[in-house]
Enzyme design. Sequence first.
Site, mmCIF file in Angstrom:
data_model
loop_
_atom_site.group_PDB
_atom_site.id
_atom_site.type_symbol
_atom_site.label_atom_id
_atom_site.label_comp_id
_atom_site.label_asym_id
_atom_site.label_seq_id
_atom_site.Cartn_x
_atom_site.Cartn_y
_atom_site.Cartn_z
ATOM 1 N N CYS A 171 0.820 -1.213 0.000
ATOM 2 C CA CYS A 171 0.000 0.000 0.000
ATOM 3 C C CYS A 171 0.855 1.266 0.000
ATOM 4 C CB CYS A 171 -0.871 0.044 1.242
ATOM 5 S SG CYS A 171 -2.033 -1.308 1.331
ATOM 6 N N GLU A 220 18.237 -18.039 -4.779
ATOM 7 C CA GLU A 220 17.911 -16.728 -5.351
ATOM 8 C C GLU A 220 17.444 -16.880 -6.810
ATOM 9 O OE1 GLU A 220 17.244 -13.840 -4.572
ATOM 10 O OE2 GLU A 220 17.726 -12.552 -6.249
ATOM 11 N N GLU A 239 9.075 -15.529 -8.947
ATOM 12 C CA GLU A 239 8.536 -14.171 -8.778
ATOM 13 C C GLU A 239 7.994 -13.599 -10.084
ATOM 14 O OE1 GLU A 239 10.783 -11.416 -5.536
ATOM 15 O OE2 GLU A 239 12.054 -12.136 -7.144
ATOM 16 N N LYS A 273 13.827 -15.737 -8.176
ATOM 17 C CA LYS A 273 13.630 -14.814 -9.301
ATOM 18 C C LYS A 273 12.677 -15.429 -10.321
ATOM 19 C CE LYS A 273 14.728 -11.632 -8.250
ATOM 20 N NZ LYS A 273 15.477 -11.391 -7.041
ATOM 21 N N LYS A 324 7.108 -4.250 -3.621
ATOM 22 C CA LYS A 324 8.521 -3.891 -3.550
ATOM 23 C C LYS A 324 8.983 -3.776 -2.105
ATOM 24 C CE LYS A 324 12.448 -2.686 -5.270
ATOM 25 N NZ LYS A 324 13.219 -3.864 -5.707
ATOM 26 N N TRP A 336 -2.659 -2.754 -1.658
ATOM 27 C CA TRP A 336 -2.194 -4.122 -1.857
ATOM 28 C C TRP A 336 -2.981 -4.946 -0.847
ATOM 29 C CZ3 TRP A 336 0.271 -7.976 0.962
ATOM 30 C CH2 TRP A 336 0.907 -8.977 0.224
ATOM 31 N N ASN A 361 -2.212 2.798 5.555
ATOM 32 C CA ASN A 361 -1.232 1.725 5.328
ATOM 33 C C ASN A 361 -1.046 0.988 6.642
ATOM 34 O OD1 ASN A 361 -0.750 2.712 2.814
ATOM 35 N ND2 ASN A 361 1.412 3.190 3.143
ATOM 36 N N GLY A 362 -0.798 -0.309 6.588
ATOM 37 C CA GLY A 362 -0.562 -1.065 7.813
ATOM 38 C C GLY A 362 -1.738 -1.960 8.128
ATOM 39 N N HIS A 407 17.374 -36.908 -1.063
ATOM 40 C CA HIS A 407 16.501 -37.003 0.114
ATOM 41 C C HIS A 407 15.094 -36.505 -0.193
ATOM 42 C CE1 HIS A 407 19.867 -38.208 2.553
ATOM 43 N NE2 HIS A 407 20.563 -37.207 2.026
ATOM 44 N N ARG A 459 5.724 -0.094 -6.147
ATOM 45 C CA ARG A 459 5.692 -0.880 -4.914
ATOM 46 C C ARG A 459 4.815 -2.117 -5.037
ATOM 47 N NH1 ARG A 459 6.811 2.332 -0.333
ATOM 48 N NH2 ARG A 459 5.306 1.190 0.903
#
Length: 609
Positions: free
Chosen positions: A2, A481, A488, A485, A604, A74, A98-99, A504, A27
Amino acid sequence: MCGIYAAVSNKSILSELINGLDNLSYRGYDSAGIAIMNGEHIERRRAQGKIDKLSHLLSTNPLDGQIGIAHTRWATHGLPNVQNAHPHMTPKVAVVHNGIIENYPALRTLLQNAGYQFESETDSETIPLLITLYLDKGLTPELAMIKALQQLEGSFALAAIFKQYPLELFAARQGSPLIVGQSVDGFSLSSDQNAMPEQTLNTCNLEDGDLARITQQQLTVTNLSGDQIQRNLIARQSQANDTSKNGFAHFMLKEIHEQPSVFKSTFAHYLEHSNTQQSQQFKKINSLTNKISRLTIVACGTSYYAGMVAKYWIESIAGVPVDLDVASEYRYRKAPIQRQAAALFISQSGETADTLAALRHAKSQGQACFSIVNVTNSTMANESDVVLPILAGREIGVASTKAFTAQLAALISVTLVLARENKLVTSTQENEFIKHLNQVDTLINQVLSHQKNIKAIAKTISLASNALYMGRGSAFPLALEGALKLKEISYIHAEAYPAGELKHGPIALVDESMPIIVVAPNDELFSKTLSNLREVASRGAKICLLSDENGITQAKDFITHHITLPTVPEALQPIIYNIPLQLLAYYTAVERKTDVDQPRNLAKSVTVE
Ligand code: G6P
């Protein structure tokens, strides 16, 4: 996540609000809205989806006024639809938030019992309704606001406009960032300094517990007891706010290409200071902790994987044991905390809610806290004992790329200082390290100049539904990573494992439809990874190997694709090998035509826990 933008101006405010929303859009968000005081009433427009939907709505159904609030949402509580979009309002007050209001179920019941009706499923709507309850009891807007704020639990930043006070903007902060900006035309307010308009002359960061009243001419701040508080507007530092794509198709691709220069300048920043004796910053770390005998590293997402690379570096090069934690676990894990030890928090934004809470927890336990951040006036930077900036410039793509590389530049510098402290490197060895690190920009450029092959591999990966990544040693965090990526931005399900763990469990998934990306620098662990590679090859897996020429030659009979990388010293491998993984994810996403810079559901800066 947000975002809030609000303004009070001597001009018509609409285009400024839309511009503010555009600047917040990087964001990540799923709906947007605006409310404006038109002199007599508060009017609002909201739309699900991208800001151009809202702009379209405004072109057919315009708003005008000189004071307004705007929001990108968001979704956390309730679907991303128009009813749940902000601003939330009653005829008397409109609020953007926000929050998370943690006690909203109790407040909702209280308000419903008092006869107030909710239009949305959000926690945020409790705020305007609670304020209205007090306005209806005859309280002034400022007292109604204070009464309501005193009842809210959780973290929040909010902005409000009142029908009764058509010339004033109200704002309050508890745990989420909020910045006031001043220009010749009036004031603006945002949860993100990147959204501040270019013409901003002075800024002021509100602090927890602040209630701000803003008119065209003046900013007044009080606490929730109504006592006035001095908050100074200070001249805005000039911002290198490059928001153009510079001819690249996406911000992510542009940011990938910025990595040679970003690494070079970040490393030079630390080298310059640490070359002679010790940098001021490093000195400060040492004076806080005397000698770091154990280090805790805490972060989220990509920053966490940078921390994991650092664990390998710091333990093997500097001989310091590292405890590594995901922030959301660390903050609640009740781990015994060693007094006088050091904790390092890594965050591009410096605002990630869990990492910030982890920092506050460590601080309250007497830990020396230092942070590696990109945004140097972020809350984390302000609350750390020592700040190590990564100087990467603004990162706009939601999937972090250049910040990761810059974090590695800062982390290898920390490693070298610790190694020197612990007398584990001679000055000759240190100079040798530095010589190699000074070549990183050339090496990254070399990798960037061979993208054709990566594009072709991405084409085949784009057809898969799942992918496996594997690596050993410091190549394991890179595998993690790389998989992050890919998932995402391409939405392909991807998992990463230490190569030794394959037997395993994950090997059960292997068949011809499962691409396996093997990150295997040709080092002392290569022969071990080669054995794992053979095991999956004999089960029909299509393998893409990242190694140097010699490594590729050794594996050529078992692999379908390869990406040849320069032969580099072990400490440099994580920095160089990450680049093709970024490109592979990028081109796969492009092939699948996803929204590369603003992937669905992602933000973001994650400012709620
Ligand atoms: C979000 C972003 C990631 C980032 C993570 C941690 O998930 O989408 O790119 O790595 O937050 O963010 P931070 O700002 O703390 O590094």
